[in-house]
Design a protein around this motif. Structure first.
Motif, PDB file in Angstrom:
ATOM      1  N   LYS A  69       0.813  -1.208   0.000  1.00 46.64           N
ATOM      2  CA  LYS A  69       0.000   0.000   0.000  1.00 46.64           C
ATOM      3  C   LYS A  69       0.853   1.268   0.000  1.00 46.64           C
ATOM      4  O   LYS A  69       0.348   2.358   0.270  1.00 46.64           O
ATOM      5  CB  LYS A  69      -0.925  -0.019   1.220  1.00 46.64           C
ATOM      6  N   GLY A  70       2.138   1.109  -0.287  1.00 49.05           N
ATOM      7  CA  GLY A  70       2.996   2.279  -0.396  1.00 49.05           C
ATOM      8  C   GLY A  70       3.395   2.905   0.927  1.00 49.05           C
ATOM      9  O   GLY A  70       3.736   4.085   0.985  1.00 49.05           O
ATOM     10  N   LYS A  71       3.385   2.117   1.994  1.00 50.06           N
ATOM     11  CA  LYS A  71       3.705   2.659   3.312  1.00 50.06           C
ATOM     12  C   LYS A  71       5.199   2.532   3.634  1.00 50.06           C
ATOM     13  O   LYS A  71       5.910   1.716   3.033  1.00 50.06           O
ATOM     14  CB  LYS A  71       2.908   1.938   4.398  1.00 50.06           C
ATOM     15  N   THR A  72       5.619   3.323   4.633  1.00 47.48           N
ATOM     16  CA  THR A  72       7.000   3.279   5.110  1.00 47.48           C
ATOM     17  C   THR A  72       7.000   3.250   6.634  1.00 47.48           C
ATOM     18  O   THR A  72       6.251   3.984   7.279  1.00 47.48           O
ATOM     19  CB  THR A  72       7.793   4.512   4.628  1.00 47.48           C
ATOM     20  N   VAL A  73       7.862   2.389   7.194  1.00 48.58           N
ATOM     21  CA  VAL A  73       8.031   2.291   8.643  1.00 48.58           C
ATOM     22  C   VAL A  73       9.459   2.692   8.992  1.00 48.58           C
ATOM     23  O   VAL A  73      10.414   2.231   8.364  1.00 48.58           O
ATOM     24  CB  VAL A  73       7.765   0.854   9.148  1.00 48.58           C
ATOM     25  N   LEU A  74       9.610   3.557  10.005  1.00 45.57           N
ATOM     26  CA  LEU A  74      10.932   3.955  10.492  1.00 45.57           C
ATOM     27  C   LEU A  74      11.230   3.207  11.786  1.00 45.57           C
ATOM     28  O   LEU A  74      10.420   3.222  12.727  1.00 45.57           O
ATOM     29  CB  LEU A  74      10.963   5.473  10.722  1.00 45.57           C
ATOM     30  N   LEU A  75      12.395   2.554  11.830  1.00 45.65           N
ATOM     31  CA  LEU A  75      12.840   1.813  13.009  1.00 45.65           C
ATOM     32  C   LEU A  75      14.072   2.501  13.583  1.00 45.65           C
ATOM     33  O   LEU A  75      15.050   2.717  12.881  1.00 45.65           O
ATOM     34  CB  LEU A  75      13.167   0.365  12.641  1.00 45.65           C
ATOM     35  N   ARG A  76      14.051   2.816  14.850  1.00 43.36           N
ATOM     36  CA  ARG A  76      15.104   3.667  15.429  1.00 43.36           C
ATOM     37  C   ARG A  76      15.879   2.996  16.561  1.00 43.36           C
ATOM     38  O   ARG A  76      15.348   2.226  17.341  1.00 43.36           O
ATOM     39  CB  ARG A  76      14.450   4.940  15.938  1.00 43.36           C
ATOM     40  N   ALA A  77      17.180   3.312  16.633  1.00 42.81           N
ATOM     41  CA  ALA A  77      18.036   2.936  17.753  1.00 42.81           C
ATOM     42  C   ALA A  77      18.994   4.077  18.044  1.00 42.81           C
ATOM     43  O   ALA A  77      19.342   4.849  17.151  1.00 42.81           O
ATOM     44  CB  ALA A  77      18.817   1.660  17.446  1.00 42.81           C
ATOM     45  N   ASP A  78      19.427   4.197  19.295  1.00 44.32           N
ATOM     46  CA  ASP A  78      20.457   5.167  19.654  1.00 44.32           C
ATOM     47  C   ASP A  78      21.743   4.420  20.012  1.00 44.32           C
ATOM     48  O   ASP A  78      21.727   3.217  20.275  1.00 44.32           O
ATOM     49  CB  ASP A  78      19.999   6.061  20.812  1.00 44.32           C
ATOM     50  N   CYS A  79      22.883   5.133  20.031  1.00 45.85           N
ATOM     51  CA  CYS A  79      24.152   4.394  20.110  1.00 45.85           C
ATOM     52  C   CYS A  79      25.216   5.021  21.006  1.00 45.85           C
ATOM     53  O   CYS A  79      26.335   4.514  21.062  1.00 45.85           O
ATOM     54  CB  CYS A  79      24.721   4.200  18.704  1.00 45.85           C
ATOM     55  N   PHE A 396       2.460  -3.637  10.086  1.00 49.69           N
ATOM     56  CA  PHE A 396       1.957  -2.292   9.833  1.00 49.69           C
ATOM     57  C   PHE A 396       1.891  -2.009   8.339  1.00 49.69           C
ATOM     58  O   PHE A 396       0.930  -1.392   7.864  1.00 49.69           O
ATOM     59  CB  PHE A 396       2.839  -1.249  10.524  1.00 49.69           C
ATOM     60  N   LEU A 397       2.905  -2.449   7.609  1.00 47.73           N
ATOM     61  CA  LEU A 397       2.943  -2.196   6.165  1.00 47.73           C
ATOM     62  C   LEU A 397       1.738  -2.802   5.453  1.00 47.73           C
ATOM     63  O   LEU A 397       1.283  -2.286   4.429  1.00 47.73           O
ATOM     64  CB  LEU A 397       4.239  -2.736   5.564  1.00 47.73           C
ATOM     65  N   GLU A 398       1.200  -3.882   5.984  1.00 49.70           N
ATOM     66  CA  GLU A 398       0.060  -4.557   5.360  1.00 49.70           C
ATOM     67  C   GLU A 398      -1.277  -4.159   5.986  1.00 49.70           C
ATOM     68  O   GLU A 398      -2.330  -4.599   5.526  1.00 49.70           O
ATOM     69  CB  GLU A 398       0.246  -6.066   5.446  1.00 49.70           C
ATOM     70  N   SER A 399      -1.228  -3.335   7.029  1.00 49.75           N
ATOM     71  CA  SER A 399      -2.462  -2.967   7.737  1.00 49.75           C
ATOM     72  C   SER A 399      -3.217  -1.866   6.997  1.00 49.75           C
ATOM     73  O   SER A 399      -2.712  -1.260   6.053  1.00 49.75           O
ATOM     74  CB  SER A 399      -2.122  -2.487   9.148  1.00 49.75           C
ATOM     75  N   ASP A 400      -4.415  -1.614   7.489  1.00 52.60           N
ATOM     76  CA  ASP A 400      -5.234  -0.527   6.944  1.00 52.60           C
ATOM     77  C   ASP A 400      -5.123   0.744   7.777  1.00 52.60           C
ATOM     78  O   ASP A 400      -5.899   1.681   7.584  1.00 52.60           O
ATOM     79  CB  ASP A 400      -6.702  -0.971   6.872  1.00 52.60           C
TER      80      ASP A 400
END
Length: 435
Positions: A69-79, A396-400
């Protein structure tokens, strides 16, 4: 759909080895050059495209091949690590690994956060055919002092990088190992810092009537600030106040000219608590100083920033998909954490979830408070954290779920302004990413 937990168990030795590398080689905020270099080497080995953000961190990209569905998910970590002298033992005995840098220690779990995101990236990159959209990997420098996030946001703005949701993990010493805390709404507080010098009139201790004591003035200010929490702020929303620095005088029989005090307020609501308390603080300081014949210099008085706020729809979705993968008994509802986190800025830009993964295991000695020389993490929890990260991203990418109405509506310049940046400060941030 692939069995994420099984894949997380398979990649776990890699995650543990990476965590131990980062723990043994900690670098302070704004000094994480070798850490960033190592993250880049790992992404290179996986064949993941990435860009190094000057003074900010690393942004990596994984593009799925599954129709979506053209979505994007951002996954974050600090270091980044902390200026803490590590004890060779944790609360139960010898650590599994120790810092090799004297006086520098991963005392907040960022070594684990980076390793967890690398493990999740490894799984996702090897299963692009299961990814119905795009994944952004967001490795942030200098979380402890907020020094890396501005450059990361400016870089995203300059290059048109956006996402529909964000997901982050924080290993959490106040939650038992084996649990993932997914709180609806306020999850971590925001901090409002102050550093104020009271200028009085010094004198000899035998004649206090001939002096305007900044110490007496401070005592009145301190008591008034404590009372203001009860009388000026709504009782239905939390506010904590602490003074951690107090400097005045040199000898016992002389009243000093000046006194400096500094501290923080912690809160979850900027509008109903943060700004009213800031206004109250100024009125109290200025009014009491005038009454005591003193004046005040505000060395620092920040606007209230953003709390870590888990979007209700997104966190309910996370509970559902992570619970389906790991079992509903793994999902916990701990009390909100009164510490602060720069992940809150991402959540202000886009709805998201910050998962608190418990690492408190008395048998392993991993229950010490964060930023403490005895702090340690239970490595057995990494499998859960990796599973949560990957499960949320894939599902999430496949969700509505449509987060568009809850994303930041202004420009990034507007966003920086809302955080209290001046035009000159904003310009300086953008210049850093051009270095």
């Amino acid at each position: 759909m692939m069995k994420v937990y099984e894949l997380a168990k398979a990649v776990d030795p890699y995650v543990v080895s990476m965590r131990r590398y980062f723990h043994e080689n900690p670098e302070l905020s704004n000094q994480e050059d070798k850490t960033i270099e190592r993250i880049g080497q790992e992404l290179d080995a996986m064949g993941i495209r990435y860009e190094v953000v000057p003074k900010g961190g690393i942004i990596g990209y994984i593009e799925g091949t599954k129709p979506g569905k053209g979505k994007t998910v951002l996954l974050r970590a600090d270091c980044d690590a902390l200026p803490v002298l590590e004890k060779k033992d944790n609360l139960a005995g010898p650590r599994v690994c120790c810092s090799k840098v004297d006086g520098v220690m991963h005392a907040c779990g960022h070594d684990g956060h980076t390793a967890i995101l690398l493990g999740a990236a490894k799984i996702l990159n090897e299963h692009k055919d299961e990814i119905a959209g795009k994944i952004i990997l967001f490795f942030e420098r200098a979380e402890e002092n907020g020094g890396g996030m501005p450059q990361m946001l400016a870089y995203m703005d300059k290059h048109g990088i956006t996402a529909d949701t964000c997901y982050g993990t924080h290993l959490f010493a106040m939650l038992e190992s084996g649990k993932i805390g997914l709180i609806t709404g306020g999850t971590m507080s925001t901090a409002m810092g102050f550093n104020i010098t009271i200028h009085g009139k010094g004198g000899h201790g035998s004649r206090p009537d001939q002096a305007n004591s900044p110490i007496d003035c401070f005592v009145a200010i301190y008591n008034a600030l404590q009372a203001a929490r009860l009388t000026k702020i709504t009782p239905f929303k939390p506010l904590t106040l602490s003074v951690g620095l107090l400097q005045a005088g040199a000898v016992s029989n002389v009243i000093p000219n000046d006194l400096t005090f500094a501290g923080t307020a912690r809160l979850f609501d900027r509008e109903e608590v943060g700004y009213p308390f800031k206004e109250t603080l100024i009125k109290i300081v200025d009014g009491i100083c005038a009454a005591y014949g003193c004046t005040a210099t505000y060395n620092q008085l920040s606007d209230p920033a953003y709390p870590v706020y888990n979007d209700p729809e997104c966190v309910e979705f996370a509970r559902k998909v992570v619970g389906a993968e790991l079992g509903e008994d793994v999902i916990a509802q701990p009390e909100p954490w009164m510490a602060s986190e720069s992940f809150s800025r991402l959540q202000k830009l886009m709805p998201g979830v910050f998962a608190l993964v418990g690492v408190n295991n008395p048998e392993k000695g991993t229950g010490a408070a964060h930023h403490n020389e005895y702090f340690d993490i239970d490595e057995d929890t990494f499998k859960l954290a990796v599973t949560g990260t990957v499960s949320y991203a894939l599902n999430f990418l496949e969700s509505d779920i449509d987060t568009s109405a809850r994303k930041w509506k202004g420009t990034m310049h507007d966003f920086f302004k809302d955080m209290g940046y001046t035009d000159e400060m904003i310009e300086a941030v953008y210049k850093k990413i051009e270095a």
